[in-house]
Scaffold this active site. Structure first.
Site, mmCIF file in Angstrom:
data_model
loop_
_atom_site.group_PDB
_atom_site.id
_atom_site.type_symbol
_atom_site.label_atom_id
_atom_site.label_comp_id
_atom_site.label_asym_id
_atom_site.label_seq_id
_atom_site.Cartn_x
_atom_site.Cartn_y
_atom_site.Cartn_z
ATOM 1 N N VAL A 12 -0.963 -4.248 -4.689
ATOM 2 C CA VAL A 12 -0.112 -3.722 -5.758
ATOM 3 C C VAL A 12 -0.269 -4.556 -7.029
ATOM 4 O O VAL A 12 -0.382 -4.010 -8.134
ATOM 5 C CB VAL A 12 1.360 -3.672 -5.320
ATOM 6 N N SER A 36 -7.128 -14.665 -7.149
ATOM 7 C CA SER A 36 -7.374 -13.254 -7.430
ATOM 8 C C SER A 36 -8.856 -13.025 -7.639
ATOM 9 O O SER A 36 -9.473 -13.654 -8.503
ATOM 10 C CB SER A 36 -6.604 -12.814 -8.676
ATOM 11 N N VAL A 48 5.865 -19.673 -3.795
ATOM 12 C CA VAL A 48 7.320 -19.575 -3.982
ATOM 13 C C VAL A 48 8.065 -20.641 -3.190
ATOM 14 O O VAL A 48 9.251 -20.875 -3.431
ATOM 15 C CB VAL A 48 7.848 -18.177 -3.593
ATOM 16 N N SER A 109 12.041 -3.036 -0.669
ATOM 17 C CA SER A 109 11.439 -2.061 0.236
ATOM 18 C C SER A 109 12.501 -1.121 0.793
ATOM 19 O O SER A 109 13.667 -1.526 0.983
ATOM 20 C CB SER A 109 10.739 -2.778 1.396
ATOM 21 N N TYR A 132 11.221 -8.062 8.641
ATOM 22 C CA TYR A 132 10.806 -7.810 7.261
ATOM 23 C C TYR A 132 11.938 -7.147 6.481
ATOM 24 O O TYR A 132 12.317 -7.601 5.394
ATOM 25 C CB TYR A 132 9.559 -6.925 7.239
ATOM 26 N N LYS A 136 14.144 -8.789 3.397
ATOM 27 C CA LYS A 136 14.161 -8.148 2.077
ATOM 28 C C LYS A 136 15.605 -7.864 1.634
ATOM 29 O O LYS A 136 15.960 -8.031 0.457
ATOM 30 C CB LYS A 136 13.361 -6.851 2.114
ATOM 31 N N GLY A 182 -12.933 10.199 13.493
ATOM 32 C CA GLY A 182 -12.916 11.252 14.499
ATOM 33 C C GLY A 182 -12.221 10.840 15.776
ATOM 34 O O GLY A 182 -12.248 11.578 16.760
#
Length: 320
Positions: A12, A36, A48, A109, A132, A136, A182
């Protein structure tokens, strides 16, 4: 405006930086614990969990966009969800305050609502079913408490549904990859509806909030409508990929049993596998969310949901 992304080296974040640049917004910094590959010259290595370093790196910023999170289904140890998602939020706010930064855009989220809920909106009860989602929600509670004593701040929270798009390697990509190979088998009846969000629309909305929503405490679900049921989603994907879809469905109980088997295999081999009981449960669950707050705003998504699906399939699987 100097925009700083925390955790912007991933899927994102990379799309968001690209979108900002297309808008001519080039004063962007990315802080991430990994480098990055797309934007190395505007990226710093940070974390963080390191408040002191974060305070130094945020100097001169006008708004912080917090993307950093532990989000996979198989994070170990479990405490990492809370260390990164909750304590990381506290460290970010402290570093912002030290620098006089009063605007934060937090990507949360819809996982905070839990599974099989009846189209929850932003004021619906939070009932997360996994670590998770719980972490959040706790991070959001940190922000809510913070705003009580920092009413001059601008806090925007976005709760996207499952995000897909070019460069994605999450559950949606794994589904498409199985169809493309498949080897896909439908688990359950396939009548459960799914809310989804195309990354091109998500980053456009994040940029919209950055530019237009500069006051108050605001929370938004983000979903691209309409909500396909699983049968329709799989059929559309199969048609775009020109792949036949088996008509035989595996019973849900058998799919879950297989998922538990893969859980055990992952423990024994110490490998992260693309199939698990949690992913089977999420695949078969109803996950639809109300996004009327966004649709009533002045934001217009640049792509339809079908266009987003086609763009991803063309890029990742050479679909025509």
């Amino acid at each position: 405006m100097k925009i700083t992304l925390i955790g912007g080296s991933g899927f994102v974040g990379t799309h968001l930086i690209t979108h900002f640049h297309k808008l001519g917004m080039n004063k962007v910094l990315n802080i991430d614990k990994v480098g990055s590959t797309s934007y190395p010259t505007i990226s710093l290595i940070g974390n963080v969990l390191d408040q002191e370093l974060l305070t130094e790196q945020l100097y001169g910023s006008d708004i912080v966009i917090l993307l950093a999170a532990e989000h996979r289904d198989d994070v170990s140890p479990i405490s990492l969800y809370y260390d990164v998602n909750v304590e990381g939020m506290k460290n970010t706010l402290a570093a912002m305050e030290a620098n006089g930064i009063t605007r934060i855009l937090f990507i949360s989220s819809v996982a905070i609502y839990g599974l099989d809920k009846n189209n929850p909106n932003e004021s619906s009860a939070a009932e997360p079913f996994n670590h998770y989602g719980i972490s959040k929600w706790q991070a959001e509670m940190v922000l809510e408490d913070w705003y009580k004593t920092h009413t001059d701040w601008n806090i925007n929270i976005v709760r996207p549904s499952v995000i897909f798009g070019e460069g994605n390697r999450g559950n949606v990509y794994n589904l498409f990859r199985q169809i493309a190979s498949g080897r896909f088998m439908m688990i359950g009846k396939g009548n459960n509806r799914k809310s989804m969000a195309y990354v091109g629309n998500v980053v456009a909305f994040l940029a919209f909030l950055t530019l237009k929503q500069q006051e108050g405490y605001n929370v938004y679900n983000y979903v691209d409508k309409p909500d396909f049921n699983t049968n329709d989603l799989v059929s559309l994907t199969g048609a775009l990929l020109n792949k036949p879809i088996p008509t035989t469905h595996i019973p849900y109980w058998l799919g879950m049993l297989g998922g538990y088997g893969f859980d055990l295999l992952a423990v024994l081999t110490r490998k992260k596998l693309s199939i698990s009981s949690v992913r089977v449960k999420k695949f078969c669950a109803v996950t639809i969310y109300d996004a009327s707050k966004v649709t009533k705003s002045t934001f217009t998504p640049p792509f339809t949901l079908e266009q987003g699906l086609q763009r991803m399939l063309e890029t990742e699987f050479n679909a025509i």
